[in-house]
Design a protein around this motif. Structure first.
Motif, short mmCIF file in Angstrom:
data_model
loop_
_atom_site.label_atom_id
_atom_site.label_comp_id
_atom_site.label_asym_id
_atom_site.label_seq_id
_atom_site.Cartn_x
_atom_site.Cartn_y
_atom_site.Cartn_z
N ASP A 104 43.18 22.97 29.72
CA ASP A 104 42.54 23.94 28.84
C ASP A 104 43.30 23.98 27.52
O ASP A 104 44.53 23.89 27.51
CB ASP A 104 42.55 25.31 29.53
N ARG A 157 36.01 27.46 43.69
CA ARG A 157 37.11 28.26 43.12
C ARG A 157 38.33 28.34 44.03
O ARG A 157 39.14 29.26 43.92
CB ARG A 157 36.63 29.68 42.76
N ASP A 189 42.69 30.90 35.97
CA ASP A 189 42.68 31.95 34.95
C ASP A 189 43.62 31.51 33.82
O ASP A 189 44.82 31.78 33.85
CB ASP A 189 43.13 33.29 35.54
N SER A 244 45.92 24.13 34.21
CA SER A 244 44.56 23.69 34.01
C SER A 244 44.47 22.93 32.70
O SER A 244 45.29 23.12 31.79
CB SER A 244 43.61 24.89 33.98
N VAL A 275 49.94 33.31 39.31
CA VAL A 275 48.80 33.83 38.57
C VAL A 275 47.54 33.43 39.31
O VAL A 275 47.54 32.47 40.09
CB VAL A 275 48.74 33.28 37.12
N GLU A 276 46.45 34.13 39.07
CA GLU A 276 45.19 33.80 39.72
C GLU A 276 44.76 32.39 39.35
O GLU A 276 44.86 31.98 38.19
CB GLU A 276 44.11 34.80 39.30
N GLN A 293 43.93 32.45 30.74
CA GLN A 293 44.55 33.52 29.96
C GLN A 293 45.78 34.08 30.66
O GLN A 293 46.83 34.29 30.04
CB GLN A 293 43.53 34.63 29.70
N ALA A 294 45.65 34.32 31.98
CA ALA A 294 46.80 34.84 32.74
C ALA A 294 47.92 33.81 32.77
O ALA A 294 49.11 34.16 32.66
CB ALA A 294 46.36 35.21 34.15
#
Length: 352
Positions: free
Chosen positions: A134, A229, A108, A132, A104-105, A110-111
């Protein structure tokens, strides 16, 4: 006369249940009341029964299905990690272990949580994830655990979550090490350090900077943090701008990736310019070249080969509900130009 070891039939008789019920309890399958489960576990303890995992897996023709989620993009370190998992996936087929390697990116959430939800629906036997820090990630880990799917965090930990284990280096200690090396490089003189991270949500990057700050003390100032990033082109732009507007910078600590961009900035410094001391993570082709050419000073490598091996080991043991053999952090390797190992055959120079 040698006493034979207790069998599952012995456990079932002592607990007063059928063999099938005892088997369900021992193998962690649903459909058994709490009272019955307690009776079976009491019988197991009283008899000293030890489950023969290898025999059970062979009789059931079991195939372990593990999901691995890695960041996508130009990050050379994670391309290396993915290549190592690909190699392991081919090798482990003979051991009835199937690795599903997803990407996944980077950063991200959500992804990432969407991918974790898909693996939960697929009823994997275990999941390893570069996560992450999060709330959405923590919730996704909790959902996997609620489905009895073990979770191992890789490279970056989420200790507040319900994950079963973490595989990687102690990032605070890595940062402290860099702080000590920066102080030694300055030889007792004051300095100004430019920190480079992927994102504030990357716990491993934040912990590395925290460790560095602990050691540096008041003799060093920190320039504003560059958030690249983990994209080499963004790191290149932001580091060039930082050095242009802040000529007092004496050291750069890149706690994340995208270091091909940092190397480009160093290569483009005008002749005769005194470059800052440079410390970064991961031995990959472009960082090796930079160290050999004297553009950077130290590489902290977290030994991805060991990380991949431990992930597979951890997931297999957790799937079998056995104790982990190793839970200590991986000890990183500190590379300077003089102790670089021989370059692997076929290594390619890529951005990252």
């Amino acid at each position: 006369m040698t006493r034979r070891p207790p069998t599952l039939s012995d456990v079932a008789r002592r607990a007063g249940v059928s063999y099938a019920t005892a088997d369900r309890v021992v193998n962690g399958r649903a459909g058994v009341s709490e009272k019955t489960s307690r009776s079976v576990h009491a019988a197991i303890e009283a008899l000293g029964y030890v489950r023969n995992v290898a025999a059970a897996n062979l009789s059931q023709q079991r195939v372990y299905r593990f999901g691995i989620i890695l960041p996508a993009g130009s990050n050379a370190f994670f391309r290396r990690v993915q290549a190592l998992f690909d190699e392991a996936a081919s090798r482990l087929k003979a051991d009835r272990i199937s690795l599903s390697i997803e990407s996944v990116e980077a950063f991200d959430a959500q992804a990432l949580t969407g991918k974790m939800a898909a693996l939960a629906e697929a009823r994997m036997d275990g999941v390893a994830v570069v996560a992450s820090d999060d709330p959405r990630t923590t919730a996704a880990i909790a959902e996997l655990r609620a489905r009895n799917i073990p979770v191992v965090t890789l490279v970056s930990d989420v200790p507040s979550s319900q994950r079963d284990a973490y595989v990687g280096i102690d990032n605070v200690v890595a940062g402290r090490t860099v702080g000590r090396l920066i102080g030694m490089a300055h030889g007792g003189r004051a300095g100004r350090v430019l920190p480079v991270v992927g994102a504030p949500s990357a716990r491993d990057h934040a912990e590395r900077l925290s460790g560095m700050r602990e050691v540096l003390g008041s003799a060093f100032e920190l320039a504003p943090v560059v958030e690249g990033r983990d994209r080499f082109e963004l790191v290149e732009t932001l580091v060039r701008e930082a050095l242009s507007r802040d000529p007092e910078i004496t050291a750069i600590y890149s706690a994340g990736a995208g270091n091909a961009g940092l190397v480009r900035v160093l290569e483009a410094l005008p002749p005769g310019t005194a470059r800052p001391y440079v410390f970064l993570h991961e031995l990959v082709p472009h960082s090796r070249r930079a160290l050999e050419d004297g553009l950077i000073d130290v590489i902290i490598d977290q030994r991805p080969e060991e990380e991949v091996a431990r992930v597979v080991e951890h997931l297999t043991l957790l799937a079998d509900r056995r104790a982990l053999l190793r839970t200590d952090p991986i000890v990183p390797t500190i590379f300077v130009r003089e102790n670089l190992p021989q370059e692997p055959a076929g290594a390619l120079e890529r951005a990252g």
